[in-house]
Structure formats: C-alpha cells, structure tokens
Design a protein around this motif. Structure first.
Motif, PDB file in Angstrom:
ATOM      1  N   ASN A  25       0.853  -1.103   0.040  1.00 34.72           N
ATOM      2  CA  ASN A  25       0.069   0.027  -0.096  1.00 34.72           C
ATOM      3  C   ASN A  25       0.752   1.312  -0.016  1.00 34.72           C
ATOM      4  O   ASN A  25       1.705   1.515   1.084  1.00 34.72           O
ATOM      5  CB  ASN A  25      -0.867  -0.137   1.250  1.00 34.72           C
ATOM      6  N   PRO A  26       0.660   1.968  -1.058  1.00 33.71           N
ATOM      7  CA  PRO A  26       1.706   3.234  -0.961  1.00 33.71           C
ATOM      8  C   PRO A  26       1.497   4.299  -0.274  1.00 33.71           C
ATOM      9  O   PRO A  26       2.138   4.912   0.397  1.00 33.71           O
ATOM     10  CB  PRO A  26       1.341   3.913  -2.438  1.00 33.71           C
ATOM     11  N   ILE A  27       0.073   4.286   0.629  1.00 27.78           N
ATOM     12  CA  ILE A  27      -0.059   5.262   1.526  1.00 27.78           C
ATOM     13  C   ILE A  27       0.777   4.593   2.889  1.00 27.78           C
ATOM     14  O   ILE A  27       1.262   5.577   3.872  1.00 27.78           O
ATOM     15  CB  ILE A  27      -1.538   5.245   1.981  1.00 27.78           C
ATOM     16  N   MET A  28       0.653   3.557   3.107  1.00 24.36           N
ATOM     17  CA  MET A  28       1.749   2.872   4.179  1.00 24.36           C
ATOM     18  C   MET A  28       3.015   2.602   4.007  1.00 24.36           C
ATOM     19  O   MET A  28       4.032   3.050   4.844  1.00 24.36           O
ATOM     20  CB  MET A  28       0.833   1.715   4.846  1.00 24.36           C
ATOM     21  N   VAL A  29       3.524   2.105   2.949  1.00 24.56           N
ATOM     22  CA  VAL A  29       4.822   1.776   2.359  1.00 24.56           C
ATOM     23  C   VAL A  29       5.168   2.226   1.058  1.00 24.56           C
ATOM     24  O   VAL A  29       4.844   1.771   0.005  1.00 24.56           O
ATOM     25  CB  VAL A  29       5.019   0.242   2.660  1.00 24.56           C
ATOM     26  N   PRO A  30       5.617   3.557   1.126  1.00 16.84           N
ATOM     27  CA  PRO A  30       5.972   4.216  -0.220  1.00 16.84           C
ATOM     28  C   PRO A  30       7.264   3.422  -0.811  1.00 16.84           C
ATOM     29  O   PRO A  30       7.719   2.759  -0.311  1.00 16.84           O
ATOM     30  CB  PRO A  30       6.215   5.604   0.162  1.00 16.84           C
ATOM     31  N   SER A  31       6.940   3.405  -2.075  1.00 20.52           N
ATOM     32  CA  SER A  31       8.154   2.977  -3.137  1.00 20.52           C
ATOM     33  C   SER A  31       9.538   3.746  -2.885  1.00 20.52           C
ATOM     34  O   SER A  31       9.492   4.782  -2.484  1.00 20.52           O
ATOM     35  CB  SER A  31       7.769   2.692  -4.474  1.00 20.52           C
ATOM     36  N   PRO A  32      10.721   2.993  -3.193  1.00 16.38           N
ATOM     37  CA  PRO A  32      11.868   3.775  -2.836  1.00 16.38           C
ATOM     38  C   PRO A  32      11.761   5.016  -3.835  1.00 16.38           C
ATOM     39  O   PRO A  32      12.592   5.734  -3.461  1.00 16.38           O
ATOM     40  CB  PRO A  32      12.763   2.661  -3.199  1.00 16.38           C
ATOM     41  N   LEU A  33      11.400   4.672  -5.298  1.00 10.82           N
ATOM     42  CA  LEU A  33      11.599   5.852  -6.073  1.00 10.82           C
ATOM     43  C   LEU A  33      10.678   7.011  -5.455  1.00 10.82           C
ATOM     44  O   LEU A  33      11.121   8.239  -5.705  1.00 10.82           O
ATOM     45  CB  LEU A  33      10.813   5.398  -7.228  1.00 10.82           C
ATOM     46  N   ASP A  34       9.417   6.707  -4.644  1.00  6.08           N
ATOM     47  CA  ASP A  34       8.515   7.875  -4.376  1.00  6.08           C
ATOM     48  C   ASP A  34       9.426   8.552  -3.068  1.00  6.08           C
ATOM     49  O   ASP A  34       9.410   9.823  -2.859  1.00  6.08           O
ATOM     50  CB  ASP A  34       7.273   7.187  -3.712  1.00  6.08           C
ATOM     51  N   ILE A  35      10.225   7.858  -2.304  1.00  8.66           N
ATOM     52  CA  ILE A  35      10.916   8.393  -1.073  1.00  8.66           C
ATOM     53  C   ILE A  35      12.086   9.145  -1.678  1.00  8.66           C
ATOM     54  O   ILE A  35      12.595  10.117  -1.222  1.00  8.66           O
ATOM     55  CB  ILE A  35      11.657   7.045  -0.258  1.00  8.66           C
ATOM     56  N   ALA A  36      12.770   8.707  -2.937  1.00 10.52           N
ATOM     57  CA  ALA A  36      13.728   9.321  -3.236  1.00 10.52           C
ATOM     58  C   ALA A  36      13.466  10.724  -3.957  1.00 10.52           C
ATOM     59  O   ALA A  36      14.105  11.898  -3.860  1.00 10.52           O
ATOM     60  CB  ALA A  36      14.558   8.563  -4.375  1.00 10.52           C
ATOM     61  N   VAL A  37      12.233  10.818  -4.511  1.00  7.03           N
ATOM     62  CA  VAL A  37      11.693  11.894  -5.175  1.00  7.03           C
ATOM     63  C   VAL A  37      11.355  13.066  -3.995  1.00  7.03           C
ATOM     64  O   VAL A  37      11.623  14.212  -4.085  1.00  7.03           O
ATOM     65  CB  VAL A  37      10.257  11.686  -5.982  1.00  7.03           C
ATOM     66  N   ALA A  38      10.700  12.216  -2.847  1.00 11.51           N
ATOM     67  CA  ALA A  38      10.475  13.105  -1.606  1.00 11.51           C
ATOM     68  C   ALA A  38      11.658  13.820  -1.135  1.00 11.51           C
ATOM     69  O   ALA A  38      11.620  14.864  -0.668  1.00 11.51           O
ATOM     70  CB  ALA A  38       9.692  12.147  -0.624  1.00 11.51           C
ATOM     71  N   PHE A  39      12.784  12.982  -0.950  1.00 10.28           N
ATOM     72  CA  PHE A  39      13.737  13.433  -0.418  1.00 10.28           C
ATOM     73  C   PHE A  39      14.523  14.567  -0.898  1.00 10.28           C
ATOM     74  O   PHE A  39      15.025  15.644  -0.588  1.00 10.28           O
ATOM     75  CB  PHE A  39      14.943  12.476  -0.179  1.00 10.28           C
ATOM     76  N   ALA A  40      14.678  14.564  -2.409  1.00 18.53           N
ATOM     77  CA  ALA A  40      15.059  15.452  -3.401  1.00 18.53           C
ATOM     78  C   ALA A  40      14.171  16.805  -3.268  1.00 18.53           C
ATOM     79  O   ALA A  40      14.892  17.995  -3.409  1.00 18.53           O
ATOM     80  CB  ALA A  40      14.990  14.811  -4.860  1.00 18.53           C
ATOM     81  N   GLU A  41      13.185  16.695  -2.955  1.00 18.34           N
ATOM     82  CA  GLU A  41      12.280  17.831  -2.579  1.00 18.34           C
ATOM     83  C   GLU A  41      12.733  18.329  -1.393  1.00 18.34           C
ATOM     84  O   GLU A  41      12.816  19.473  -1.237  1.00 18.34           O
ATOM     85  CB  GLU A  41      10.994  17.326  -2.868  1.00 18.34           C
ATOM     86  N   LEU A  42      12.975  17.530  -0.319  1.00 19.16           N
ATOM     87  CA  LEU A  42      13.189  17.968   0.940  1.00 19.16           C
ATOM     88  C   LEU A  42      14.362  18.781   1.047  1.00 19.16           C
ATOM     89  O   LEU A  42      14.433  19.852   1.734  1.00 19.16           O
ATOM     90  CB  LEU A  42      13.217  16.803   1.912  1.00 19.16           C
ATOM     91  N   VAL A  43      15.395  18.424   0.428  1.00 13.87           N
ATOM     92  CA  VAL A  43      16.729  19.053   0.548  1.00 13.87           C
ATOM     93  C   VAL A  43      16.754  20.433  -0.029  1.00 13.87           C
ATOM     94  O   VAL A  43      17.800  21.247   0.045  1.00 13.87           O
ATOM     95  CB  VAL A  43      17.609  17.944  -0.066  1.00 13.87           C
ATOM     96  N   THR A  44      15.589  20.687  -0.958  1.00  8.89           N
ATOM     97  CA  THR A  44      15.446  22.091  -1.317  1.00  8.89           C
ATOM     98  C   THR A  44      14.868  23.114  -0.304  1.00  8.89           C
ATOM     99  O   THR A  44      14.776  24.171  -0.889  1.00  8.89           O
ATOM    100  CB  THR A  44      14.857  22.144  -2.902  1.00  8.89           C
ATOM    101  N   ARG A  45      14.410  22.643   0.645  1.00  8.59           N
ATOM    102  CA  ARG A  45      13.857  23.351   1.721  1.00  8.59           C
ATOM    103  C   ARG A  45      14.507  23.799   2.697  1.00  8.59           C
ATOM    104  O   ARG A  45      15.387  22.891   3.284  1.00  8.59           O
ATOM    105  CB  ARG A  45      12.621  22.571   2.217  1.00  8.59           C
ATOM    106  N   GLY A  46      14.409  24.743   3.164  1.00  9.95           N
ATOM    107  CA  GLY A  46      15.408  25.451   4.108  1.00  9.95           C
ATOM    108  C   GLY A  46      14.995  24.883   5.496  1.00  9.95           C
ATOM    109  O   GLY A  46      15.887  24.702   6.592  1.00  9.95           O
ATOM    110  N   TYR A  47      13.694  24.731   5.765  1.00  9.69           N
ATOM    111  CA  TYR A  47      13.272  24.150   6.960  1.00  9.69           C
ATOM    112  C   TYR A  47      14.053  22.635   7.289  1.00  9.69           C
ATOM    113  O   TYR A  47      14.011  22.384   8.573  1.00  9.69           O
ATOM    114  CB  TYR A  47      11.808  23.871   7.278  1.00  9.69           C
TER     115      TYR A  47
END
Length: 241
Positions: A21-43
């Motif tokens: 279930n992607p809501i409970m266990v996202p895929s590694p690709l989704d996690i990588a995309v999410a991390f790429a977005e996070l590192v652009t955020r100052g917070y």
C-alpha cells in the motif's frame, strides 16, 4: 551493498506490482523523489542542524561524564561500592520515561534534548569503562608495582591503555544512542528538529517524506559512527585486528 541493492529492488518491484500500500509503505522511487524535494527546503536543513547540535552536545557530555565515572568506579573500590549499584539501577530504568521529566525541568528548547541524549549514552560508556579496567592483567599490575611505579603511573601507562579498546566500544555505542535520545526528546516535546519534522509529515500524510527523513537519520548515524571509528584507529594504535 549488494544485499541492500537487492532489497531495494525487491521493494520497488512489490510497490510497482501493487503488492504494498503506497500510503503505508511508499516505494523507494517515491522516497527518493520526496527526499530530493526536502533537500531544497530551508526548514529541512534547519531541523537537521538542531538535531545534530543536540546529538553532538549530548554525546560529548554523556561520554565525558561516563569516562570519568567509569574510571573512578573501576579504579577505587570505595567509589564502586557506593555508586556502581546506583548506576546499574538507573541503567535498568527506561530512559524514554525520563523524557517528560526533562521536558518539565528544562523546557521545550534544545537543553532538554541535550540532557536526554547525554543520559541515554552515559551508561554504556560507564559499564564498558569499568569492564575494560577490570580486564587489565593483574600480573602486569604486579609487575608495575614491583618496578616501583606509582598508582598514577600504573593507571596512565597500563590501566588506561589496557582498558581503552573496551571503553571505546562503549563510546561507539553511545554515539548512536545519543542520536536516538535526541529524536526521542523531540518526539516528546519540541518545536524544531528532525523528530518534529517526522511527526508533522506523518500527520500531513506525507509518508514518503517521513520515510525519507528516517532514512536520512540512518545515514547520519552511519556517518557519525564512521567518524568515531576513524578517531579510534588514530587514538588506539596499539590494538590491531
């Protein structure tokens, strides 16, 4: 590394096939995309800096006190009789239960998390230091005394080098526990830090970003552990595999 790559590949395949279930266990690709977005955020980097401060300060305080108390406990029988039972009793107390108390005493700022990190990494250092001192060869001590060495000379030239390898094992364990203590403190009560960020992301159902932060914490732990091992190799040069 090969095992990790295979595990990630299986994980991605299961996600692509809809097994997880992607809501409970996202895929590694989704996690990588999410991390790429996070590192652009100052917070994200602000939270990382706060957690690193809590971890390093707590580690430094906890290890310093642990080495001192451990050395005194392992060297002096009177000190060991008086204080070691208290150390062991406190060790058996769930340190997570202390987090709300520290929050009450020191507030929601960085201090309570530093104290939590220091307390949670203090005990393995004490116990390993005591064990290291107890493991020093008695025959070597006798030889030092027969050669006229003072207690101070025996401690610094025999006991301390002989116990250092075991004590440093406690120091390496303490570093990972310091990071854990900081995160636990942030979970209990804080306004900033990676622990707070994880809670906020999960509350907003940004599960992929939450996973990304958790994996990032694991990487931080590995990097810090590697630094400690590097320091150990340079300090304890008389111990070789």
């Amino acid at each position: 590394m090969a095992v990790t790559a295979i595990a990630i590949g299986i994980w991605q395949a299961l996600s692509s096939l809809g097994v997880t279930n992607p809501i409970m266990v996202p895929s590694p690709l989704d996690i990588a995309v999410a991390f790429a977005e996070l590192v652009t955020r100052g917070y994200f980097w602000a939270a990382t800096w706060i957690t690193l401060q809590e971890t390093v300060l707590g580690f430094a305080i906890g290890v310093s006190l642990g080495l001192i108390i451990g050395a005194l406990t392992g060297t002096f029988r009177t000190f060991r009789t008086a204080f070691y039972p208290l150390v062991v009793a406190f060790q058996n107390t769930p340190r997570v239960a202390l987090a709300p108390i520290f929050l009450t005493w020191f507030g929601f700022g960085i201090t309570s998390k530093v104290v939590m990190a220091a307390v949670i990494c203090f005990f393995p250092v004490v116990i390993n230091t005591v064990a290291g001192i107890a493991g020093v060869d008695d025959n070597a001590k006798t030889l030092f005394r027969s050669m006229g060495a003072s207690k101070m000379q025996t401690f610094f030239r025999l006991t301390l080098p002989g116990a250092s390898a075991v004590a440093f094992a406690g120091v390496k364990t303490a570093l990972t526990l310091a990071l854990l203590g900081a995160i636990v403190g942030e979970f209990v009560g804080a306004s900033e830090g990676l622990g707070v960020l994880i809670k906020e992301l999960n509350f907003q159902l940004e599960v992929a970003k939450g996973f990304a932060v958790v994996i990032f914490l694991a990487v931080i732990g590995l990097v810090l552990y590697g630094l400690i091992e590097l320091i150990e190799k340079h300090l304890i040069t008389w111990v070789r595999d």
